[in-house]
Scaffold this motif. Sequence first.
Motif, PDB file in Angstrom:
ATOM      1  N   THR A 202      26.260  11.363 107.077  1.00  0.00           N
ATOM      2  CA  THR A 202      27.040  12.593 106.878  1.00  0.00           C
ATOM      3  C   THR A 202      26.121  13.797 106.812  1.00  0.00           C
ATOM      4  O   THR A 202      25.017  13.717 106.287  1.00  0.00           O
ATOM      5  CB  THR A 202      27.861  12.558 105.578  1.00  0.00           C
ATOM      6  OG1 THR A 202      26.978  12.621 104.453  1.00  0.00           O
ATOM      7  CG2 THR A 202      28.698  11.293 105.475  1.00  0.00           C
ATOM      8  N   GLY A 203      26.593  14.879 107.352  1.00  0.00           N
ATOM      9  CA  GLY A 203      25.841  16.138 107.284  1.00  0.00           C
ATOM     10  C   GLY A 203      26.100  16.981 108.519  1.00  0.00           C
ATOM     11  O   GLY A 203      25.977  16.492 109.637  1.00  0.00           O
ATOM     12  N   GLU A 205      24.271  19.165 109.602  1.00  0.00           N
ATOM     13  CA  GLU A 205      23.007  19.484 110.270  1.00  0.00           C
ATOM     14  C   GLU A 205      22.553  18.385 111.234  1.00  0.00           C
ATOM     15  O   GLU A 205      21.598  18.566 111.971  1.00  0.00           O
ATOM     16  CB  GLU A 205      21.914  19.725 109.210  1.00  0.00           C
ATOM     17  CG  GLU A 205      21.382  18.491 108.464  1.00  0.00           C
ATOM     18  CD  GLU A 205      22.282  18.003 107.316  1.00  0.00           C
ATOM     19  OE1 GLU A 205      23.513  18.157 107.408  1.00  0.00           O
ATOM     20  OE2 GLU A 205      21.733  17.435 106.351  1.00  0.00           O
ATOM     21  N   ASP A 245      30.226  17.503 107.342  1.00  0.00           N
ATOM     22  CA  ASP A 245      30.562  17.660 105.921  1.00  0.00           C
ATOM     23  C   ASP A 245      32.005  18.144 105.812  1.00  0.00           C
ATOM     24  O   ASP A 245      32.276  19.305 105.472  1.00  0.00           O
ATOM     25  CB  ASP A 245      29.588  18.641 105.260  1.00  0.00           C
ATOM     26  CG  ASP A 245      28.203  18.028 105.102  1.00  0.00           C
ATOM     27  OD1 ASP A 245      28.118  16.879 104.612  1.00  0.00           O
ATOM     28  OD2 ASP A 245      27.216  18.672 105.484  1.00  0.00           O
ATOM     29  N   GLY A 268      25.311  13.581 101.221  1.00  0.00           N
ATOM     30  CA  GLY A 268      26.528  14.047 100.565  1.00  0.00           C
ATOM     31  C   GLY A 268      26.912  13.312  99.296  1.00  0.00           C
ATOM     32  O   GLY A 268      28.066  13.350  98.880  1.00  0.00           O
TER      33      GLY A 268
END
Length: 420
Positions: A202-203, A205, A245, A268
């Motif tokens: 997750t992210g 970026e 996210d 996260g």
Amino acid sequence: MPELTPPPLQNDCFALPPGVDWTPVPEALAHLRAALHPVVAPETVPLTQANARVLAADLFALRSNPPQANAAVDGYGFAGAATGDGPQILPLAEGRAAAGQPFDGVLPPGQALRILTGAALPQGVDTVVLEEDCTIGEDAIAFQGPVKLGANARKAGEDVTEGAPVLSAGARLRAPDLALLAATGHAEVPVFRRLKVAVISTGDELREPGQAAGLGQIYDANRPMLAALLEAWGHEVIDLGRQPDDPAQIRAALDAGADADAILTSGGASAGDEDHISKLLSTEGQLTSWRIALKPGRPLALAMWRGKPVFGLPGNPVAALICTLIFARPALSQLSGAGWADPLRVTVPAAFAKSKKHGRAEFLRARLTPEGHAEVFKSEGSGRISGLSWAEGLVELPFEAMEIAPGTPVTYLPYAGCGF
Ligand code: AMP
Ligand code: MG
């Protein structure tokens, strides 16, 4: 405008709000261990496909190894009782015994028979003299007695006797185990079906290696690492990709993950604005703990989602690896039927100095010097992925404060002792 007063600078992300305790690692592990049980059904597979699988039943030898007495060397066989001390001259019988080509006569006492390694001992033979210890004539051999009764002969069942236990349920089959099973007559083996483990990064970026990556974007390093670990441990990887996210998309990915037996997420898991894993797990799942006293490793979320265990790993690859080795590996092993698998820990002298604070376990990227001392990576920064790759294991420092100087005994966990 109301006056804002800044708090005193702590610059320690482990400083806790007053009154909050962190769970020590052993306590968190004991909790996990008590909560998880094998979840996989047995199936039967051919021996040739059983590598790295987990045995689902105790197995017993279907045949002795060796199944009959046989020669351990190339030489000459005879009845040991018919020979004595000093020079021995024995007439040679016609024929020979070789591996897979038995001699089907009976050798009279006082005679010798050509015999090769692995040949079943014919009736009348219980002792073998090495060919290098013989002078070989036209129709006789000569050697120096005494040759010990039973020399150079393997007894039937001297390794394993028929019916004896060979491997226990829960054993993860390795190459030598396959040899043992083959030798004792097993063509098929009962194993647990492979554990399915979903992996989610997750992210906002994150980009996939190979994709264009712009300002503020980084490549997803955790998914390839976690998938490789799971494969090394014999589990089946369900790759659920990268999720932004965004709670709805993460929720959907967790739901898809719940079709597997367990879920590994990374990123996260903290208590920040964009930390949706911890938020979802605590509001819609059952979050058991995330304040575990280890460095690096904060935050680690241990939770259930739709009945499946979730390891909400920190996003930092260093912390993600350490949490996976310390928490996920033994727990997944337990789920897979192979039992709780603590890492191998060995005590070695430190090749470094460090003053460690009280209140959390610490893991340092480490490897052994040629002298067998643990040296550690030059930086403890948890974003330093190069150190993970430089390392060949971890040094584990206890919860308590510790002053380490070169030579101080420290606990070393080789990667190899974590099964990869
Ligand atoms: P988080 O746990 O989401 O707060 O992330 C902590 C740090 O790890 C941040 O610097 C993230 O950019 C980084 N990070 C998170 N996920 C990954 C990943 N899959 N690969 C590499 N770095 C990551
Ligand atoms: Mg993040």
